[in-house]
Scaffold this motif. Sequence first.
Motif, PDB file in Angstrom:
ATOM      1  N   LYS A 100     131.202  24.418  85.674  1.00 12.54           N
ATOM      2  CA  LYS A 100     129.709  23.850  85.421  1.00 12.54           C
ATOM      3  C   LYS A 100     128.872  24.765  86.544  1.00 12.54           C
ATOM      4  O   LYS A 100     127.837  25.021  86.287  1.00 12.54           O
ATOM      5  N   GLN A 104     125.951  27.094  85.474  1.00 14.83           N
ATOM      6  CA  GLN A 104     124.434  26.924  85.957  1.00 14.83           C
ATOM      7  C   GLN A 104     124.036  27.868  86.765  1.00 14.83           C
ATOM      8  O   GLN A 104     122.791  28.333  86.930  1.00 14.83           O
ATOM      9  N   ASN A 109     122.429  26.124  80.984  1.00 16.80           N
ATOM     10  CA  ASN A 109     122.148  24.741  81.252  1.00 16.80           C
ATOM     11  C   ASN A 109     123.224  23.843  81.002  1.00 16.80           C
ATOM     12  O   ASN A 109     123.185  22.888  81.704  1.00 16.80           O
TER      13      ASN A 109
END
Length: 312
Positions: A100, A104, A109
């Motif tokens: 993640k 990001q 997103n």
Amino acid sequence: MFKRNILVIIIFSLFFIFNANSENEVFIKFKIDNEIITNVDLENEKNYLIALNNNLINVSNKELSELSTNSLIKEKIKEKELVKFFDLTKVDSFGEKITKNFYQGIGINNQEEFKKYLSKFNLGYKEVKKKLTIEAMWNRLIYKKYNDKININEKKLKIKLTKEIENSPKKMLEYNLSEIVFDLKSNERIENKYRSIQNSIIKYGFKETASLISISNTSGSGGNVGWINKTHLSEKIIKNLNSIETGQYTKPIQINNAFLILKINDIRENEKKINFDKEFEQLIIIEKNKQLNNFSIIHFNKIKKNINISEI
């Protein structure tokens, strides 16, 4: 009659499989101890590296193949070392967090968007998560093994920071930097290695060359270091940066057992609002990371000597 029909079906199936494999042949490229690496593995690694750094699509197939081979060998060696200390089947939540943070960081997103992005390169989410997790777990291992061996002269750093602040103008200088970190093999000379790196930079660019050559953790992002305050850099590095202009890169700077080439992407000045404690804390972190990166290189080279890598 039934048995004969079955036999015909089997022969036809084998014929079909043979022809399919002749078009998409899978073959062994090399072995790392007893683990087999195929041409498909290397093709997937190529796609993975291009997904991380799209500029690699401009690199020649030969050099991209060499990069993919070295990258996959490095990953497998790290994985072999990691399983001695961790159960990699039980770090899924950690892997999710690392993945993640990664997507990001490149402006994606959510997980679904990242999966769609990976599908463009014929990559699956799970395999990419595993790769990112291995690299993160390797950093954790290096920290665990060498954290108590880090030696930081805080008094010296405080004196340096104090002088830098006192002697600096009203505005503080910041550099946006990229790096190439390399070491020398026993039969290599620094002049020849540097010339080879220069030729690669002329041919492909600094970012692509960092991805191809650099042994630093920043190689995956094309050597990108980002913005660094002048006060966080050593006198040796500042001296080299002062000798070049924006868009240029330094000659090799020896840092412990490796060599560093820095490129100035941009320079800016900020108003002189300095919190000494925060600046000092950041200076400590940078110095720790520098030493840990050096320990990482040493440890990897040490375990690589005991692993049998054979090309088939």
